[in-house]
Design a protein around this motif. Sequence first.
Motif, PDB file in Angstrom:
ATOM      1  N   ASN A 118      50.425  47.509  36.324  1.00  0.00           N
ATOM      2  CA  ASN A 118      49.222  47.443  37.163  1.00  0.00           C
ATOM      3  C   ASN A 118      48.229  46.395  36.670  1.00  0.00           C
ATOM      4  O   ASN A 118      47.485  45.820  37.472  1.00  0.00           O
ATOM      5  CB  ASN A 118      48.548  48.814  37.246  1.00  0.00           C
ATOM      6  CG  ASN A 118      49.293  49.763  38.178  1.00  0.00           C
ATOM      7  OD1 ASN A 118      49.978  49.331  39.097  1.00  0.00           O
ATOM      8  ND2 ASN A 118      49.167  51.052  37.938  1.00  0.00           N
ATOM      9  N   THR A 119      48.181  46.138  35.351  1.00  0.00           N
ATOM     10  CA  THR A 119      47.274  45.106  34.850  1.00  0.00           C
ATOM     11  C   THR A 119      47.699  43.727  35.346  1.00  0.00           C
ATOM     12  O   THR A 119      46.867  42.876  35.639  1.00  0.00           O
ATOM     13  CB  THR A 119      47.238  45.111  33.315  1.00  0.00           C
ATOM     14  OG1 THR A 119      48.560  44.884  32.801  1.00  0.00           O
ATOM     15  CG2 THR A 119      46.721  46.445  32.782  1.00  0.00           C
ATOM     16  N   THR A 122      46.604  43.407  39.005  1.00  0.00           N
ATOM     17  CA  THR A 122      45.172  43.118  39.118  1.00  0.00           C
ATOM     18  C   THR A 122      44.902  41.636  38.892  1.00  0.00           C
ATOM     19  O   THR A 122      44.136  41.003  39.638  1.00  0.00           O
ATOM     20  CB  THR A 122      44.379  43.953  38.104  1.00  0.00           C
ATOM     21  OG1 THR A 122      44.567  45.347  38.380  1.00  0.00           O
ATOM     22  CG2 THR A 122      42.890  43.644  38.186  1.00  0.00           C
ATOM     23  N   THR A 126      43.480  38.771  41.731  1.00  0.00           N
ATOM     24  CA  THR A 126      42.330  37.918  41.456  1.00  0.00           C
ATOM     25  C   THR A 126      42.706  36.448  41.625  1.00  0.00           C
ATOM     26  O   THR A 126      41.989  35.677  42.274  1.00  0.00           O
ATOM     27  CB  THR A 126      41.811  38.158  40.035  1.00  0.00           C
ATOM     28  OG1 THR A 126      41.466  39.535  39.878  1.00  0.00           O
ATOM     29  CG2 THR A 126      40.574  37.305  39.759  1.00  0.00           C
ATOM     30  N   HIS A 138      42.264  36.331  32.611  1.00  0.00           N
ATOM     31  CA  HIS A 138      43.225  36.757  33.616  1.00  0.00           C
ATOM     32  C   HIS A 138      44.630  36.192  33.390  1.00  0.00           C
ATOM     33  O   HIS A 138      45.606  36.948  33.462  1.00  0.00           O
ATOM     34  CB  HIS A 138      42.719  36.412  35.026  1.00  0.00           C
ATOM     35  CG  HIS A 138      41.674  37.361  35.517  1.00  0.00           C
ATOM     36  ND1 HIS A 138      40.367  37.002  35.737  1.00  0.00           N
ATOM     37  CD2 HIS A 138      41.739  38.678  35.819  1.00  0.00           C
ATOM     38  CE1 HIS A 138      39.671  38.037  36.159  1.00  0.00           C
ATOM     39  NE2 HIS A 138      40.480  39.071  36.214  1.00  0.00           N
TER      40      HIS A 138
END
Length: 248
Positions: A118-119, A122, A126, A138
Motif C-alpha cells: 500500500n505504501t 500511495t 502521487t 516518494h
Amino acid sequence: MKMTEKHLQTGDALPPYNGRLRLFAMRFCPYAGRCVLVLNAKNIPYDVVYINLTKKPEWIFNFSPKGAVPALEYQKGKALFDSNVINTYLDEEYPEYPLQATDPLRRAQDQLVVENFNTVITAYFTAAYNPQGLQPSHPEIFHKGLELLQKELETRGTEFLHGEEAGMVDYTLWPFLERFEALPLGNAEFALDKSNYETLLTYMESMKQLPAVTSNYLPPDIYAKFTDSFVTGSGGLRASEALSTKPL
C-alpha cells in the motif's frame, strides 16, 4: 462480456439486468481491475457496466453507497462493493478454481504482502495524479516497497507469489504493477531498472502471459495518456479516446 462500450454518466439509463453477475467498473480503475482479473481467472461469466466517475449515473448509488467502483451485482438489485470483499466472495462462492492459499499462515502472509504494498500504491498515485505534491521521499518509498516485494519473490522461489500458478495475491497487486510501467514516461525517478529489479521484472513478464491478464492489458503509453489528461487539467480523457489503439 461488456454491456456498455462507453462509460455511462449522469442521465444515462441502467442497462437491463440479464441474470449474470454484473460488475460496475471504470476502465482505468486498478481496484476494479482486480475484480476483472479474478473473474477472468476463474472463468466466471459476467457483464461489465463502465461508469463515468466524474459524472456518475444516479443509479450507481443503489449498488455502492459512495458511488465508487468496483461494485458487483450478484442478484438483481443486490451488490457488494470493495475489491477485496468482492474477490474473497468470488473465490469462496465459485470454489472450482481457488485463488487463495489453502494454508492459513500463507493466506496471512499474502495479506501482509498486499498491506505492505500500500505504501507503493500511495507513492504511485502521487506521482501519477498529483505531481505537484511529489516529495523527495516518494521515489524512495516507491522503490523501498518494490524492493521488499522483490525480496518476497526471491524468498518464495516460485514463478508467482501464489506458487507455480498465479493466485489472489498476484491478481491483487498486478493492476498497479501494470500501471507502474507508465510512470517512467513522466518521471524517470520511478523507472524499474533491470539491474535493480531483474526478479521483479521477470515476474511481471510472467504475469503478462496469463490469459486473465492479456485479455485486459493496456500498454504504458495508454495509461500515461490517460493520467496526463487529468494532470494537465484537460477535463479528463474519454475512455474511447484513450483506448483508440486497443479495442475494449
